[in-house]
Design an enzyme around this catalytic site. Structure first.
Site, mmCIF file in Angstrom:
data_model
loop_
_atom_site.group_PDB
_atom_site.id
_atom_site.type_symbol
_atom_site.label_atom_id
_atom_site.label_comp_id
_atom_site.label_asym_id
_atom_site.label_seq_id
_atom_site.Cartn_x
_atom_site.Cartn_y
_atom_site.Cartn_z
ATOM 1 N N GLU A 1 0.825 -1.203 0.000
ATOM 2 C CA GLU A 1 0.000 0.000 0.000
ATOM 3 C C GLU A 1 0.865 1.262 0.000
ATOM 4 O OE1 GLU A 1 -3.553 1.925 2.825
ATOM 5 O OE2 GLU A 1 -2.346 0.254 3.548
ATOM 6 N N LYS B 1 -8.949 2.760 -2.539
ATOM 7 C CA LYS B 1 -9.333 2.229 -1.228
ATOM 8 C C LYS B 1 -10.690 2.788 -0.819
ATOM 9 C CE LYS B 1 -7.229 1.581 3.387
ATOM 10 N NZ LYS B 1 -6.000 1.850 4.171
ATOM 11 N N CYS C 1 -5.818 -3.048 2.125
ATOM 12 C CA CYS C 1 -5.654 -3.051 3.583
ATOM 13 C C CYS C 1 -6.992 -3.102 4.330
ATOM 14 C CB CYS C 1 -4.814 -1.855 4.009
ATOM 15 S SG CYS C 1 -4.092 -2.014 5.676
#
Length: 577
Positions: free
Chosen positions: A46, A114, A150
């Site tokens: 990430e 994200k 994540c």
């Protein structure tokens, strides 16, 4: 590439926040290594180009531009027919700034954003990013790959959307910092998503220290049946090849390394060493200097420094005064010899007495007290900072979490320094981790094997030696009790009454809570240090300095009575009904 075979290189690496050019080159070199291994695709973590967490740096337009330009250069290089790349960066699209993950292949860029932005504990992503829309998979050479980022796997929505829109496997980039027990949490979350989706999952995590956070790597692979198909090492960089095959039941990982991961105190120690090493290296200090007192805290910090940097980059200084015992002098010397570091003795009588002489006109007629004790600590802090200024080495400060909690440390004295590797370890944990280091060290440690902390340091009563026959327990509860009370107040946020119910004295618990609150101003000025527990001081626990709240230890029914008395209303008892 056959449609039923996929070779993925996992790049578990240590990027540097803000070093976009360096991170770009690191990615380029990793891609070359992936090509050498025969990979079709190389996966990074990430926000790799920015490194994680870049905090408010990502809001700077110039920084966004540099990250975008780096991505575009890497994308053009994939037109050579070599491995594709999956890599993260901040990405501006109109008025929105996203935590983006990009597929680079055949010169083209495909982006996903994200969705779930964490905003708790050490995370503050809602401050920095906009949430992306629910994503579909990216198409890599005919294979539909889901790339939840994540936090996107910590709830089920994103993975459910990916599965419903045809994802065949999940490649999850992470910037997940270490704390005690985190490995089990990650496995639990990943297993839940695999179970729900029926898809295999790669969990790739960043490694390395960034300010107070340590990223432990420890990446892993789960097949669709939730079996562990691969495990990368913790606290180490690596680029490994994984081989995937598609059968009747979908994709499965057939080849991957299986490393052993440190757990418990070994993981805590490795995190402290890695955090210290990267803080020194990434800030380009030539080495470190610290006061070696003959006590347990400075001894373990010296051991961590040597394991992080090697003995040639660690300078230990004993700063004795009239209350420094012969025992402490011997213990400090023995520790320095065992570690192989430079060791100097600089007595502090002259500067301390000079301060006292300067203050005598103001202090005349007043009894000696803690003021004079603190002059010793502040003289030591000044000397260490002078050595740092002259030679460039960073001062390592050595206060443990027990002391930081209750203010048992001198601001502008022994709290001086640039970084504290044991800031998040309670006193009894320092003893246990010191005993561990005498029989074990991390694979990447640069210090000597065997006993590096003399046995006498492990067994003698702790003391600051600021007055004759002083012991820490003169001012504090026994550390065994103090640490447990503090865990209740800090980590668990328990009521005083709940801690008392565990068998601790009410007045002692109230005293510890009071000390905890009034020391907040000191902690705000303390050096950063490695996060080890679930709730460290600073990034996790944010309390006001001005704070008059005190928990009086009342149980629920007592609180009701106190409230009603304060409001002038009598409590209605059963006899009044």
């Amino acid at each position: 590439m056959a449609q039923n075979t996929l070779k993925i290189a996992l790049a578990q690496l240590n990027p540097i926040v803000g070093d976009v050019a360096g991170n770009e080159q690191k990615a380029r070199q990793a891609r070359a290594e992936a090509a050498r291994l025969g990979a079709d695709l190389v996966m990074f973590t990430e926000q790799f180009l920015a490194a994680y967490p870049a905090e408010d740096l990502v809001l700077k337009p110039a920084f966004q531009d540099v990250c975008r330009a780096a991505l575009e250069r890497l994308a053009r290089e994939t037109a050579d027919g070599g491995p594709g790349m999956l890599i993260g960066l901040p990405w501006r699209e109109g008025d929105a700034l996203y935590n983006a993950y990009a597929l680079l292949d055949n010169g083209a860029i495909t982006l996903r954003y994200k969705v779930d932005l964490p905003n708790y504990d050490v995370f503050d992503e809602k401050r920095n990013f906009d949430p992306g829309p629910l994503p579909g998979p990216v198409n890599f050479r005919g294979i539909r790959i889901g790339v939840p980022v994540c936090e996107d796997i910590w709830t089920g929505d994103v993975v459910e959307c990916l599965a419903e829109t045809g994802a065949e496997l999940l490649l999850v980039p992470n910037g997940s910092p270490y704390h005690r027990g985190k490995t089990d949490e990650r496995f639990s979350i990943a297993t839940a998503r695999v179970t729900e989706s029926g898809l295999p999952l790669v969990y790739l995590n960043q490694v390395g220290g960034q300010d107070e956070l340590v990223f432990d790597g420890a990446s892993f692979i789960l097949n669709a049946d939730c079996s562990l198909a691969g495990q990368l090492p913790a606290f180490e960089e690596c680029i490994v090849l994984t081989v995937w095959e598609k059968g009747e039941d979908g994709w499965a990982c057939r080849e991957a390394p299986m490393a052993t991961v440190e757990e418990g105190r070994e993981a805590d120690y490795a995190a402290c060493v890695l955090g210290l090493r990267d803080y020194v290296e990434k800030n380009r200090f030539p080495g470190v200097v610290l006061g070696l007192s003959g006590g347990i805290d400075s001894a373990i910090c010296a051991a961590m420094a040597v394991d992080a940097l090697g003995p040639d980059r660690v300078h230990c200084v004993m700063l004795p005064y009239r209350y420094t015992s012969g025992e402490s002098l011997k213990d400090a010397e023995d520790c320095a010899k065992a570690l192989g570091v430079r060791y100097d003795i600089l007595p502090i009588a002259e500067p301390v007495e000079g301060f006292e002489a300067a203050l005598q006109p103001l202090f005349a007629g007043r009894e000696r007290d803690i003021t004079e004790e603190n002059l010793q600590s502040r003289a030591r802090g000044t000397i260490l900072m002078a050595i740092s200024n002259k030679f460039g080495a960073m001062v390592v400060t050595t206060g443990n979490k027990s002391e930081m909690s209750v203010g048992y440390a001198t601001i502008y004295g022994d709290m001086n320094g640039g970084f504290n590797p044991i800031k998040d370890l309670y006193k009894m944990e320092v003893y246990r981790i010191s005993a561990l280091r005498n029989r074990w060290k991390p694979k990447f440690a640069l210090g000597p094997d065997g006993i590096v902390i003399p046995e006498n340091i492990l067994t003698k009563a702790p003391t600051a030696e600021l007055r004759e026959n002083q012991k820490d327990q003169d001012s504090l509860p026994p550390y065994e009790d103090l640490d447990e009370i503090l865990r209740g107040l800090v980590e668990e946020e328990l009521r005083v009454s709940e801690i008392v119910a565990k068998g601790y004295d009410l007045e002692i618990v109230k005293k510890v809570e009071r000390l905890l609150y009034i020391a907040e101003y000191k902690r705000r000025q303390a050096a950063p240090g490695v996060k080890v527990t679930r709730k460290n001081f600073g990034r996790d626990r944010r309390y006001p300095i001005v704070n008059r709240f005190r928990d009086q230890g009342l149980v629920a029914h007592q609180k009701d009575e106190a409230l009603e008395r304060a409001m002038g209303k009598p409590r209605v008892g059963p006899q009044d009904v």
